[in-house]
Design an enzyme around this catalytic site. Structure first.
Site, PDB file in Angstrom:
ATOM      1  N   ASN A 155       0.859  -1.185   0.000  1.00  0.00           N
ATOM      2  CA  ASN A 155       0.000   0.000   0.000  1.00  0.00           C
ATOM      3  C   ASN A 155       0.900   1.241   0.000  1.00  0.00           C
ATOM      4  OD1 ASN A 155      -1.402   2.274   1.096  1.00  0.00           O
ATOM      5  ND2 ASN A 155      -3.072   0.913   1.648  1.00  0.00           N
ATOM      6  N   ASP A 184      -0.057   4.453  -0.110  1.00  0.00           N
ATOM      7  CA  ASP A 184      -0.749   5.692   0.299  1.00  0.00           C
ATOM      8  C   ASP A 184       0.168   6.687   1.007  1.00  0.00           C
ATOM      9  OD1 ASP A 184      -3.033   4.476  -0.605  1.00  0.00           O
ATOM     10  OD2 ASP A 184      -3.931   4.187   1.378  1.00  0.00           O
ATOM     11  N   HIS A 185       1.018   6.165   1.902  1.00  0.00           N
ATOM     12  CA  HIS A 185       1.785   7.098   2.735  1.00  0.00           C
ATOM     13  C   HIS A 185       2.980   7.708   2.022  1.00  0.00           C
ATOM     14  CE1 HIS A 185      -1.067   6.557   5.744  1.00  0.00           C
ATOM     15  NE2 HIS A 185      -0.763   5.308   5.993  1.00  0.00           N
ATOM     16  N   ARG A 196       3.813  18.659   1.199  1.00  0.00           N
ATOM     17  CA  ARG A 196       4.556  19.775   0.626  1.00  0.00           C
ATOM     18  C   ARG A 196       3.985  20.271  -0.703  1.00  0.00           C
ATOM     19  NH1 ARG A 196       9.866  21.892   0.894  1.00  0.00           N
ATOM     20  NH2 ARG A 196       9.642  21.449   3.098  1.00  0.00           N
ATOM     21  N   HIS A 238      -5.378   3.797  -2.071  1.00  0.00           N
ATOM     22  CA  HIS A 238      -6.735   4.146  -1.619  1.00  0.00           C
ATOM     23  C   HIS A 238      -7.058   5.565  -2.083  1.00  0.00           C
ATOM     24  CE1 HIS A 238      -9.571   4.456   2.166  1.00  0.00           C
ATOM     25  NE2 HIS A 238     -10.199   4.754   1.045  1.00  0.00           N
ATOM     26  N   ARG A 265      -9.177   8.183  -1.515  1.00  0.00           N
ATOM     27  CA  ARG A 265     -10.200   8.607  -0.552  1.00  0.00           C
ATOM     28  C   ARG A 265     -11.015   9.752  -1.129  1.00  0.00           C
ATOM     29  NH1 ARG A 265      -8.926   6.865   5.038  1.00  0.00           N
ATOM     30  NH2 ARG A 265     -10.639   8.236   5.572  1.00  0.00           N
ATOM     31  N   ARG A 301      -6.829  12.932   0.528  1.00  0.00           N
ATOM     32  CA  ARG A 301      -5.798  13.408   1.462  1.00  0.00           C
ATOM     33  C   ARG A 301      -4.402  12.901   1.103  1.00  0.00           C
ATOM     34  NH1 ARG A 301      -7.164  10.018   6.912  1.00  0.00           N
ATOM     35  NH2 ARG A 301      -9.134  11.089   6.694  1.00  0.00           N
ATOM     36  N   HIS A 302      -4.325  11.782   0.386  1.00  0.00           N
ATOM     37  CA  HIS A 302      -2.981  11.314  -0.013  1.00  0.00           C
ATOM     38  C   HIS A 302      -2.953  10.979  -1.499  1.00  0.00           C
ATOM     39  CE1 HIS A 302      -5.003   7.622   1.170  1.00  0.00           C
ATOM     40  NE2 HIS A 302      -4.675   7.684   2.441  1.00  0.00           N
ATOM     41  N   GLU A 318      -8.311   0.675  -3.640  1.00  0.00           N
ATOM     42  CA  GLU A 318      -9.113   0.662  -2.413  1.00  0.00           C
ATOM     43  C   GLU A 318     -10.076   1.841  -2.454  1.00  0.00           C
ATOM     44  OE1 GLU A 318      -6.455  -0.179   1.011  1.00  0.00           O
ATOM     45  OE2 GLU A 318      -7.943   1.021   2.087  1.00  0.00           O
ATOM     46  N   THR A 328      -6.961   6.487   9.654  1.00  0.00           N
ATOM     47  CA  THR A 328      -6.800   5.453   8.645  1.00  0.00           C
ATOM     48  C   THR A 328      -8.098   4.652   8.675  1.00  0.00           C
ATOM     49  OG1 THR A 328      -5.457   3.556   7.960  1.00  0.00           O
ATOM     50  CG2 THR A 328      -5.660   3.928  10.331  1.00  0.00           C
ATOM     51  N   THR A 329      -8.221   3.640   7.819  1.00  0.00           N
ATOM     52  CA  THR A 329      -9.458   2.868   7.810  1.00  0.00           C
ATOM     53  C   THR A 329      -9.633   2.200   9.174  1.00  0.00           C
ATOM     54  OG1 THR A 329      -8.982   2.441   5.512  1.00  0.00           O
ATOM     55  CG2 THR A 329     -10.751   1.163   6.496  1.00  0.00           C
ATOM     56  N   GLU A 345     -10.965  -9.212   2.485  1.00  0.00           N
ATOM     57  CA  GLU A 345      -9.716  -8.900   3.171  1.00  0.00           C
ATOM     58  C   GLU A 345     -10.068  -8.809   4.645  1.00  0.00           C
ATOM     59  OE1 GLU A 345      -7.173  -5.782   1.606  1.00  0.00           O
ATOM     60  OE2 GLU A 345      -6.483  -5.298   3.634  1.00  0.00           O
ATOM     61  N   HIS A 397      -3.860  -4.617   7.581  1.00  0.00           N
ATOM     62  CA  HIS A 397      -3.988  -3.511   8.531  1.00  0.00           C
ATOM     63  C   HIS A 397      -3.114  -3.751   9.753  1.00  0.00           C
ATOM     64  CE1 HIS A 397      -5.556   0.172  10.110  1.00  0.00           C
ATOM     65  NE2 HIS A 397      -6.191   0.333   8.972  1.00  0.00           N
ATOM     66  N   GLY A 398      -2.152  -2.871   9.926  1.00  0.00           N
ATOM     67  CA  GLY A 398      -1.289  -2.917  11.109  1.00  0.00           C
ATOM     68  C   GLY A 398      -0.270  -4.049  11.102  1.00  0.00           C
ATOM     69  N   GLY A 448       1.169  -1.474   4.384  1.00  0.00           N
ATOM     70  CA  GLY A 448       1.565  -0.132   3.983  1.00  0.00           C
ATOM     71  C   GLY A 448       2.461   0.561   4.976  1.00  0.00           C
ATOM     72  N   HIS A 449       1.883   0.945   6.119  1.00  0.00           N
ATOM     73  CA  HIS A 449       2.554   1.884   7.014  1.00  0.00           C
ATOM     74  C   HIS A 449       3.935   1.422   7.449  1.00  0.00           C
ATOM     75  CE1 HIS A 449       3.298   4.267  10.642  1.00  0.00           C
ATOM     76  NE2 HIS A 449       2.659   5.191   9.970  1.00  0.00           N
TER      77      HIS A 449
HETATM   78  N1  PXP Z   1      -5.845  -2.949   3.990  1.00  0.00           N
HETATM   79  C1  PXP Z   1      -6.755  -1.960   4.054  1.00  0.00           C
HETATM   80  C2  PXP Z   1      -8.129  -2.248   3.585  1.00  0.00           C
HETATM   81  C3  PXP Z   1      -6.409  -0.676   4.527  1.00  0.00           C
HETATM   82  O1  PXP Z   1      -7.339   0.298   4.584  1.00  0.00           O
HETATM   83  C4  PXP Z   1      -5.080  -0.438   4.922  1.00  0.00           C
HETATM   84  C5  PXP Z   1      -4.691   0.920   5.407  1.00  0.00           C
HETATM   85  O2  PXP Z   1      -4.770   1.851   4.403  1.00  0.00           O
HETATM   86  C6  PXP Z   1      -4.158  -1.490   4.810  1.00  0.00           C
HETATM   87  C7  PXP Z   1      -4.574  -2.733   4.373  1.00  0.00           C
HETATM   88  C8  PXP Z   1      -2.722  -1.298   5.189  1.00  0.00           C
HETATM   89  O3  PXP Z   1      -2.632  -1.054   6.544  1.00  0.00           O
HETATM   90  P1  PXP Z   1      -1.249  -0.571   7.154  1.00  0.00           P
HETATM   91  O4  PXP Z   1      -0.934   0.742   6.530  1.00  0.00           O
HETATM   92  O5  PXP Z   1      -1.515  -0.488   8.602  1.00  0.00           O
HETATM   93  O6  PXP Z   1      -0.228  -1.617   6.773  1.00  0.00           O
END
Ligand code: PXP
Length: 243
Positions: free
Chosen positions: A7, A9-10, A18, A47, A49, A53-54, A74, A104-105, A155, A196-197, A219-220
Site C-alpha cells: 500500500n 498511500d503514505h 509539501r 486508496h 479517498r 488526502r494522499h 481501495e 486510517t481505515t 480482506e 492492517h497494522g 503499507g505503514h
Molecule cells: N488494507 C486496508 C483495507 C487498509 O485500509 C489499509 C490501510 O490503508 C491497509 C490494508 C494497510 O494497513 P497498514 O498501513 O496499517 O499496513
C-alpha cells in the site's frame, strides 16, 4: 507463498504535505510502486479517498498505466469513486468503509447492513472485468454477507490483532476469530486476504495460525522502514554533493 500487496498511500501522504495542488512533487507514489515491484512485490494497493488526502486521481491512472503487477484500488462504495474505478479499470477493487475524520481505515465494512449496495457495485465491477474484495472484520455474519454479495475476495481486518499483539489473551482471541472467519470464507468459495497494522513482528504468527491467506496488504510499516533504512543513504548523497 502468501503474496505481498504494498500500500503506497503514505508515500503520497508525504508528497501532499509539501506539494498539495501542484502538478508534480516528491516522493512520487508511482515511482515508489515501481521500486516495490522491482523488489518483488506482487501487487500495489492505493486508496483514493473521497477527501484526496494522499492518493489523488492522477496517481490511480498513472499506476494503471505503469505498474506491471496487480493494481488493487481501495475505495468507499460511493458513486463518484465507483465511477473512477470503473474508468481506471484496476485488477481488483477493495471496498472499505470511510469516515472523513478517521486517521486510517478504522474497522471493517458493514457488509450485512449494506448488502444491496454492495451487490450492485459487485455487478458493475464484474461486468467490467474487475474483481472485488470486501474489507471486513472476522465476524460470521459479515463473512456470510460477503459470500452473498458477489465479491470473490474478502480482506480480513487485522487491526485488532495488531493492536493487541502484546496482550497474549486478547491476541489469541483475535487469532481464533481470524482463523474461523478465514475458514468459513474459504469453505464458501471466497479467496481470503488480510491487512492492517501488519509488520515484521506480527506477520509470522498470523501466517502460522491463519492458513491459506492469498495476500497481505501492508503499507505503514513498509514506508516507515523505508525511511529508517534509507535515510542514511539520502544524507550521504547530499553530503557528497556538498563536498
Ligand atoms: N488494507 C486496508 C483495507 C487498509 O485500509 C489499509 C490501510 O490503508 C491497509 C490494508 C494497510 O494497513 P497498514 O498501513 O496499517 O499496513
Amino acid at each position: 507463498m502468501t503474496k505481498l500487496g504494498v500500500n503506497i498511500d503514505h508515500v503520497a501522504t508525504v508528497r501532499q504535505a509539501r506539494y498539495r495542488g501542484r502538478d508534480t512533487g516528491e516522493p512520487d507514489p508511482v515511482e515508489a510502486a515501481l521500486a516495490c515491484e522491482s523488489a518483488g512485490a506482487h501487487g500495489i494497493t492505493a486508496h483514493l479517498r473521497e477527501d484526496r488526502r494522499h492518493v489523488i486521481d492522477r496517481d490511480m491512472y498513472s499506476l494503471r498505466e505503469k505498474i506491471t503487477t496487480r493494481l488493487n484500488f481501495e475505495m468507499a462504495n460511493v458513486p463518484e469513486i465507483v465511477a473512477i474505478a470503473l474508468d481506471v479499470k484496476p485488477d481488483i477493487v477493495c471496498i472499505v468503509p470511510e469516515r472523513r475524520e478517521e486517521l486510517t481505515t478504522e474497522g471493517g465494512l458493514n457488509a450485512v447492513g449494506n448488502l444491496s449496495a454492495l451487490k450492485e457495485t459487485c455487478t458493475k465491477m464484474s461486468d467490467t472485468g474487475i474483481e472485488v474484495s470486501l474489507f471486513i472484520d472476522p465476524d460470521e455474519s459479515q463473512v456470510n454477507s460477503a459470500a452473498e454479495s458477489g465479491a470473490g475476495f474478502i480482506e480480513l481486518h487485522t487491526g485488532t490483532y495488531a493492536e493487541e499483539f502484546t496482550n497474549t489473551d486478547a491476541r489469541e482471541a483475535e487469532l481464533t476469530r481470524l482463523a474461523a472467519a478465514a475458514k468459513q470464507a474459504q469453505d464458501a468459495g471466497l479467496q481470503v486476504n488480510a491487512g492492517h497494522g501488519l509488520n515484521l513482528q506480527n506477520v509470522p504468527i498470523l501466517l502460522k495460525r491463519v492458513p491459506g491467506l492469498v495476500e497481505l496488504n501492508i503499507g505503514h510499516t513498509l514506508i516507515s522502514r523505508a525511511v529508517m533504512i534509507g535515510i542514511e543513504a539520502a544524507v550521504k548523497e547530499m553530503l557528497a554533493l556538498l563536498d
